[in-house]
Design a protein around this motif. Structure first.
Motif, PDB file in Angstrom:
ATOM      1  N   ILE A 114       0.833  -1.203   0.000  1.00 34.09           N
ATOM      2  CA  ILE A 114       0.000   0.000   0.000  1.00 34.09           C
ATOM      3  C   ILE A 114       0.867   1.253   0.000  1.00 34.09           C
ATOM      4  O   ILE A 114       0.608   2.205  -0.739  1.00 34.09           O
ATOM      5  CB  ILE A 114      -0.987  -0.010   1.190  1.00 34.09           C
ATOM      6  CG1 ILE A 114      -2.076  -1.051   0.939  1.00 34.09           C
ATOM      7  CG2 ILE A 114      -1.590   1.377   1.425  1.00 34.09           C
ATOM      8  CD1 ILE A 114      -2.988  -1.303   2.122  1.00 34.09           C
ATOM      9  N   SER A 115       1.909   1.252   0.805  1.00 32.85           N
ATOM     10  CA  SER A 115       2.814   2.401   0.863  1.00 32.85           C
ATOM     11  C   SER A 115       3.445   2.651  -0.503  1.00 32.85           C
ATOM     12  O   SER A 115       3.448   3.779  -1.012  1.00 32.85           O
ATOM     13  CB  SER A 115       3.891   2.155   1.918  1.00 32.85           C
ATOM     14  OG  SER A 115       4.817   3.211   1.953  1.00 32.85           O
ATOM     15  N   ALA A 121       0.988   6.162  -7.164  1.00 35.12           N
ATOM     16  CA  ALA A 121      -0.237   6.833  -7.608  1.00 35.12           C
ATOM     17  C   ALA A 121      -0.083   8.352  -7.489  1.00 35.12           C
ATOM     18  O   ALA A 121      -0.461   9.095  -8.394  1.00 35.12           O
ATOM     19  CB  ALA A 121      -1.435   6.351  -6.789  1.00 35.12           C
ATOM     20  N   LEU A 122       0.482   8.801  -6.388  1.00 37.49           N
ATOM     21  CA  LEU A 122       0.690  10.245  -6.200  1.00 37.49           C
ATOM     22  C   LEU A 122       1.683  10.794  -7.217  1.00 37.49           C
ATOM     23  O   LEU A 122       1.477  11.880  -7.768  1.00 37.49           O
ATOM     24  CB  LEU A 122       1.167  10.525  -4.772  1.00 37.49           C
ATOM     25  CG  LEU A 122       0.124  10.287  -3.677  1.00 37.49           C
ATOM     26  CD1 LEU A 122       0.755  10.384  -2.295  1.00 37.49           C
ATOM     27  CD2 LEU A 122      -1.030  11.275  -3.817  1.00 37.49           C
ATOM     28  N   LYS A 123       2.754  10.067  -7.490  1.00 34.36           N
ATOM     29  CA  LYS A 123       3.738  10.512  -8.483  1.00 34.36           C
ATOM     30  C   LYS A 123       3.110  10.615  -9.866  1.00 34.36           C
ATOM     31  O   LYS A 123       3.431  11.511 -10.636  1.00 34.36           O
ATOM     32  CB  LYS A 123       4.912   9.525  -8.559  1.00 34.36           C
ATOM     33  CG  LYS A 123       5.907   9.652  -7.452  1.00 34.36           C
ATOM     34  CD  LYS A 123       7.024   8.637  -7.678  1.00 34.36           C
ATOM     35  CE  LYS A 123       7.982   8.616  -6.523  1.00 34.36           C
ATOM     36  NZ  LYS A 123       9.008   7.573  -6.696  1.00 34.36           N
ATOM     37  N   PHE A 129      -1.706   3.249 -13.088  1.00 34.62           N
ATOM     38  CA  PHE A 129      -0.323   3.552 -13.457  1.00 34.62           C
ATOM     39  C   PHE A 129       0.469   2.264 -13.656  1.00 34.62           C
ATOM     40  O   PHE A 129       0.072   1.195 -13.200  1.00 34.62           O
ATOM     41  CB  PHE A 129       0.344   4.383 -12.360  1.00 34.62           C
ATOM     42  CG  PHE A 129       0.171   3.791 -10.992  1.00 34.62           C
ATOM     43  CD1 PHE A 129       1.067   2.852 -10.489  1.00 34.62           C
ATOM     44  CD2 PHE A 129      -0.920   4.134 -10.209  1.00 34.62           C
ATOM     45  CE1 PHE A 129       0.878   2.281  -9.239  1.00 34.62           C
ATOM     46  CE2 PHE A 129      -1.110   3.576  -8.955  1.00 34.62           C
ATOM     47  CZ  PHE A 129      -0.204   2.643  -8.471  1.00 34.62           C
ATOM     48  N   PHE A 130       1.590   2.393 -14.348  1.00 30.24           N
ATOM     49  CA  PHE A 130       2.551   1.306 -14.487  1.00 30.24           C
ATOM     50  C   PHE A 130       3.610   1.461 -13.404  1.00 30.24           C
ATOM     51  O   PHE A 130       3.983   2.587 -13.058  1.00 30.24           O
ATOM     52  CB  PHE A 130       3.253   1.351 -15.859  1.00 30.24           C
ATOM     53  CG  PHE A 130       2.398   0.899 -16.987  1.00 30.24           C
ATOM     54  CD1 PHE A 130       2.315  -0.451 -17.307  1.00 30.24           C
ATOM     55  CD2 PHE A 130       1.677   1.809 -17.742  1.00 30.24           C
ATOM     56  CE1 PHE A 130       1.519  -0.878 -18.361  1.00 30.24           C
ATOM     57  CE2 PHE A 130       0.886   1.396 -18.797  1.00 30.24           C
ATOM     58  CZ  PHE A 130       0.800   0.043 -19.105  1.00 30.24           C
ATOM     59  N   PHE A 169      -1.303  -1.140 -12.483  1.00 29.51           N
ATOM     60  CA  PHE A 169      -2.125  -1.198 -11.280  1.00 29.51           C
ATOM     61  C   PHE A 169      -3.185  -0.102 -11.294  1.00 29.51           C
ATOM     62  O   PHE A 169      -2.960   1.004 -11.809  1.00 29.51           O
ATOM     63  CB  PHE A 169      -1.259  -1.003 -10.026  1.00 29.51           C
ATOM     64  CG  PHE A 169      -0.465  -2.218  -9.665  1.00 29.51           C
ATOM     65  CD1 PHE A 169      -0.910  -3.087  -8.685  1.00 29.51           C
ATOM     66  CD2 PHE A 169       0.725  -2.501 -10.311  1.00 29.51           C
ATOM     67  CE1 PHE A 169      -0.189  -4.217  -8.349  1.00 29.51           C
ATOM     68  CE2 PHE A 169       1.461  -3.635  -9.993  1.00 29.51           C
ATOM     69  CZ  PHE A 169       1.000  -4.499  -9.009  1.00 29.51           C
ATOM     70  N   THR A 170      -4.323  -0.407 -10.690  1.00 30.64           N
ATOM     71  CA  THR A 170      -5.368   0.574 -10.436  1.00 30.64           C
ATOM     72  C   THR A 170      -5.736   0.450  -8.960  1.00 30.64           C
ATOM     73  O   THR A 170      -6.045  -0.641  -8.475  1.00 30.64           O
ATOM     74  CB  THR A 170      -6.631   0.327 -11.301  1.00 30.64           C
ATOM     75  OG1 THR A 170      -6.249   0.420 -12.675  1.00 30.64           O
ATOM     76  CG2 THR A 170      -7.720   1.331 -10.994  1.00 30.64           C
ATOM     77  N   LEU A 171      -5.662   1.563  -8.247  1.00 33.77           N
ATOM     78  CA  LEU A 171      -6.065   1.610  -6.843  1.00 33.77           C
ATOM     79  C   LEU A 171      -7.548   1.953  -6.790  1.00 33.77           C
ATOM     80  O   LEU A 171      -8.000   2.875  -7.475  1.00 33.77           O
ATOM     81  CB  LEU A 171      -5.260   2.643  -6.068  1.00 33.77           C
ATOM     82  CG  LEU A 171      -3.729   2.513  -6.141  1.00 33.77           C
ATOM     83  CD1 LEU A 171      -3.069   3.527  -5.218  1.00 33.77           C
ATOM     84  CD2 LEU A 171      -3.275   1.104  -5.806  1.00 33.77           C
ATOM     85  N   ILE A 172      -8.295   1.220  -5.982  1.00 28.82           N
ATOM     86  CA  ILE A 172      -9.734   1.417  -5.884  1.00 28.82           C
ATOM     87  C   ILE A 172     -10.055   2.022  -4.538  1.00 28.82           C
ATOM     88  O   ILE A 172      -9.603   1.513  -3.493  1.00 28.82           O
ATOM     89  CB  ILE A 172     -10.467   0.061  -6.080  1.00 28.82           C
ATOM     90  CG1 ILE A 172     -10.100  -0.527  -7.432  1.00 28.82           C
ATOM     91  CG2 ILE A 172     -11.980   0.253  -5.948  1.00 28.82           C
ATOM     92  CD1 ILE A 172     -10.522  -1.959  -7.623  1.00 28.82           C
TER      93      ILE A 172
END
Length: 173
Positions: A114-115, A121-123, A129-130, A169-172
Motif C-alpha cells: 500500500i505504501s 499513484a501520487l507521483k 499507473f505502471f 495497477f489501479t487503486l480502488i
C-alpha cells in the motif's frame, strides 16, 4: 574504490545489495538517461556488496574520474556545473531511498505494498499507473518473498482494494 560513473545510454539496470547468504534487495532501478556510481566515484570509496545488474540489454558509458578532484581550486565553470548537476541527481536519489525506507519499514506485506502503490499513484497523479518492477523485482525492492507478495496482491484484489495486470495497477477507493 569505484572510480567510474555509469551513464545508461539504453536499457535498464538494477542496483542490488546482497548479503553474505545471497539474499538480494533491489535498492533501485534506473533507466536510459540516468547515472549511477557517482557518489562512490566522487567520494573515492568502495561500496559493500552492491551489484549493478542489467534487467535487459543495455549500453552504458563509463566516465573515469580517477584523476578528478572536488577540492581543486582551479575547477572550471564546466566542472562546477558538472558537480552541481551530480549534487542535484544525488539529492533526488536520496529522496527515492527515503521513500523506500518508508515502504520497507512497514510491519506487514500489505502495508508495504500500500505504501509503495500509494506513492506511485501520487507521483503519476492517477489511481491507474505502471510500476517499473516485475513481481520478483518488486519483492526484492520491498524485501519480501515473491510468493508472499503475489499472495498478498491477490488478497488485496479479492478485497477490492486494487486491480492489476502485470505491472499495471489501479487503486480502488
Amino acid at each position: 574504490p569505484i572510480s567510474k560513473i555509469g551513464i545508461i545510454l539504453s536499457g535498464e539496470i538494477n542496483i542490488i545489495k546482497e548479503d553474505f547468504w545471497g539474499n538480494r534487495n533491489i535498492l533501485n532501478k534506473f533507466k536510459s538517461g540516468e547515472i549511477f556510481g557517482e557518489v562512490f566515484a566522487l567520494a573515492k570509496v568502495s561500496p559493500n556488496n552492491i551489484l549493478v545488474e542489467t534487467s535487459q540489454n543495455s549500453k552504458i558509458l563509463f566516465l573515469d574520474l580517477t584523476n578528478f578532484s572536488i577540492d581543486n581550486e582551479n575547477n572550471s565553470s564546466e566542472i562546477l556545473k558538472f558537480l552541481s548537476n551530480i549534487f542535484k541527481i544525488s539529492l533526488k536519489k536520496n529522496i527515492l531511498f527515503t521513500e523506500k525506507l518508508e515502504h520497507i519499514t512497514k510491519k506487514t506485506i500489505r502495508e508495504k505494498i500500500i505504501s509503495y502503490l500509494s506513492t506511485e499513484a501520487l507521483k503519476n497523479r492517477s489511481n491507474s499507473f505502471f510500476i517499473k518492477f516485475d513481481r520478483q523485482e518488486l519483492a526484492d525492492y520491498l524485501f519480501v518473498e515473491r510468493s508472499a507478495l503475489s499472495r498478498e496482491l491477490s488478497s488485496m484484489k479479492k478485497d477490492g482494494l486494487i486491480e492489476y495486470n502485470k505491472n499495471y495497477f489501479t487503486l480502488i477507493k
